[in-house]
Design a protein around this motif. Sequence first.
Motif, PDB file in Angstrom:
ATOM      1  N   UNK A  21       0.488  -1.111   0.201  1.00  0.00           N
ATOM      2  CA  UNK A  21      -0.210   0.575  -0.557  1.00  0.00           C
ATOM      3  C   UNK A  21       0.372   1.510   0.208  1.00  0.00           C
ATOM      4  N   UNK A  22       1.960   1.583   0.837  1.00  0.00           N
ATOM      5  CA  UNK A  22       2.766   2.058   1.281  1.00  0.00           C
ATOM      6  C   UNK A  22       3.622   2.649  -0.717  1.00  0.00           C
ATOM      7  N   UNK A  42      11.899  14.408   4.526  1.00  0.00           N
ATOM      8  CA  UNK A  42      11.365  13.381   3.700  1.00  0.00           C
ATOM      9  C   UNK A  42      11.169  11.372   4.010  1.00  0.00           C
ATOM     10  N   UNK A  43      12.473  11.046   4.744  1.00  0.00           N
ATOM     11  CA  UNK A  43      12.538   9.719   5.094  1.00  0.00           C
ATOM     12  C   UNK A  43      11.725  10.030   6.824  1.00  0.00           C
ATOM     13  N   UNK A  44      12.240  10.457   7.639  1.00  0.00           N
ATOM     14  CA  UNK A  44      12.184  10.162   9.160  1.00  0.00           C
ATOM     15  C   UNK A  44       9.869  10.989   8.533  1.00  0.00           C
ATOM     16  N   UNK A  45       9.276  11.391   7.737  1.00  0.00           N
ATOM     17  CA  UNK A  45       8.211  11.432   7.721  1.00  0.00           C
ATOM     18  C   UNK A  45       7.766   9.791   7.322  1.00  0.00           C
ATOM     19  N   UNK A  46       8.231   8.955   6.171  1.00  0.00           N
ATOM     20  CA  UNK A  46       7.840   7.844   6.152  1.00  0.00           C
ATOM     21  C   UNK A  46       8.158   7.282   7.245  1.00  0.00           C
ATOM     22  N   UNK A  47       9.146   7.399   8.271  1.00  0.00           N
ATOM     23  CA  UNK A  47      10.057   6.543   9.308  1.00  0.00           C
ATOM     24  C   UNK A  47       8.305   6.292  10.233  1.00  0.00           C
ATOM     25  N   UNK A  48       8.214   7.816  10.753  1.00  0.00           N
ATOM     26  CA  UNK A  48       6.806   8.020  11.250  1.00  0.00           C
ATOM     27  C   UNK A  48       5.895   7.635  10.975  1.00  0.00           C
ATOM     28  N   UNK A  49       5.941   7.760   9.719  1.00  0.00           N
ATOM     29  CA  UNK A  49       4.736   7.041   9.311  1.00  0.00           C
ATOM     30  C   UNK A  49       4.274   5.345   9.440  1.00  0.00           C
ATOM     31  N   UNK A  50       5.624   4.522   8.961  1.00  0.00           N
ATOM     32  CA  UNK A  50       5.561   3.404   9.198  1.00  0.00           C
ATOM     33  C   UNK A  50       5.155   2.583   7.750  1.00  0.00           C
ATOM     34  N   UNK A  51       5.607   4.132   6.992  1.00  0.00           N
ATOM     35  CA  UNK A  51       5.425   3.663   5.620  1.00  0.00           C
ATOM     36  C   UNK A  51       6.505   2.680   4.537  1.00  0.00           C
ATOM     37  N   UNK A  52       7.220   3.692   4.281  1.00  0.00           N
ATOM     38  CA  UNK A  52       8.759   3.319   3.545  1.00  0.00           C
ATOM     39  C   UNK A  52       9.728   3.699   4.360  1.00  0.00           C
ATOM     40  N   UNK A  53       9.696   2.478   5.191  1.00  0.00           N
ATOM     41  CA  UNK A  53      10.829   2.374   6.561  1.00  0.00           C
ATOM     42  C   UNK A  53      12.170   1.789   5.643  1.00  0.00           C
ATOM     43  N   UNK A  84      18.555  -0.626  16.319  1.00  0.00           N
ATOM     44  CA  UNK A  84      17.704   0.711  16.654  1.00  0.00           C
ATOM     45  C   UNK A  84      16.269   0.122  16.533  1.00  0.00           C
ATOM     46  N   UNK A  85      15.100   0.896  16.668  1.00  0.00           N
ATOM     47  CA  UNK A  85      13.848   0.921  16.758  1.00  0.00           C
ATOM     48  C   UNK A  85      13.225   1.494  15.672  1.00  0.00           C
ATOM     49  N   UNK A  86      12.150   0.371  14.905  1.00  0.00           N
ATOM     50  CA  UNK A  86      11.657   1.435  14.115  1.00  0.00           C
ATOM     51  C   UNK A  86      10.053   0.584  14.640  1.00  0.00           C
ATOM     52  N   UNK A  87       9.238   1.514  13.423  1.00  0.00           N
ATOM     53  CA  UNK A  87       7.947   0.500  13.285  1.00  0.00           C
ATOM     54  C   UNK A  87       7.402   0.628  11.558  1.00  0.00           C
ATOM     55  N   UNK A  88       6.147   0.022  11.702  1.00  0.00           N
ATOM     56  CA  UNK A  88       5.313  -0.088  10.078  1.00  0.00           C
ATOM     57  C   UNK A  88       3.657  -0.339  10.674  1.00  0.00           C
ATOM     58  N   UNK A  89       3.108  -0.412   9.256  1.00  0.00           N
ATOM     59  CA  UNK A  89       1.900  -0.092   9.470  1.00  0.00           C
ATOM     60  C   UNK A  89       1.766  -1.330   7.846  1.00  0.00           C
ATOM     61  N   UNK A  90       1.596  -1.736   8.581  1.00  0.00           N
ATOM     62  CA  UNK A  90       0.761  -3.174   7.646  1.00  0.00           C
ATOM     63  C   UNK A  90       0.292  -3.663   6.353  1.00  0.00           C
TER      64      UNK A  90
END
Length: 169
Positions: A21-22, A42-53, A84-90
């Motif tokens: 979806x991302x 730009x990268x952080x915007x994606x990472x915080x939304x869990x889109x393109x991490x 490191x810690x990240x997040x993703x929306x699947x």
Amino acid sequence: MSVIQINLEIVGLGIIFYSPYAVKSIREGEPYLMRRYNEPQDVLEHIYKGSIVGFCTGSPGKYVLNIFQNEKPKIEKLNPDYAIKLCIKVEDGEIFFRDLYALLRWSEECSDDCKVKMENGNYEVIVCSWLPQSGKRGDNQQINIYFIAKSELPKLRYIGVPFLGDEEM
């Protein structure tokens, strides 16, 4: 404990992962990296939304990704050199792992061996790695990636692009 292993060779300095979806709005051949994934903000915007991490590996090379689902790592027992810690929306029931440079000139085509089936939802992602015995990053470097289901995406705080290097979680 079930581990899915992905061998990923990269020519860029980082790895991205995403659910389909991302990337639906990215056109075939689009230079997305330069347009929407080049500046840290730009990268952080994606990472915080869990889109393109994405995260920086610090070197091109060969990486062995060990994927764990719904297993929280015991960091003190693993004793990684880097974490490191990240997040993703699947959504769409799967995640793809690719070289950051796939965003240079986007192609939807991706090898099936870089895809992992995963239940839809929000995930905290813990990434751990160890410097290879050779002392050279990207020399068949092991990276453990743990996906832990959460009711919502965890809040992350990064000043720049996450680096799987000398920083700690």
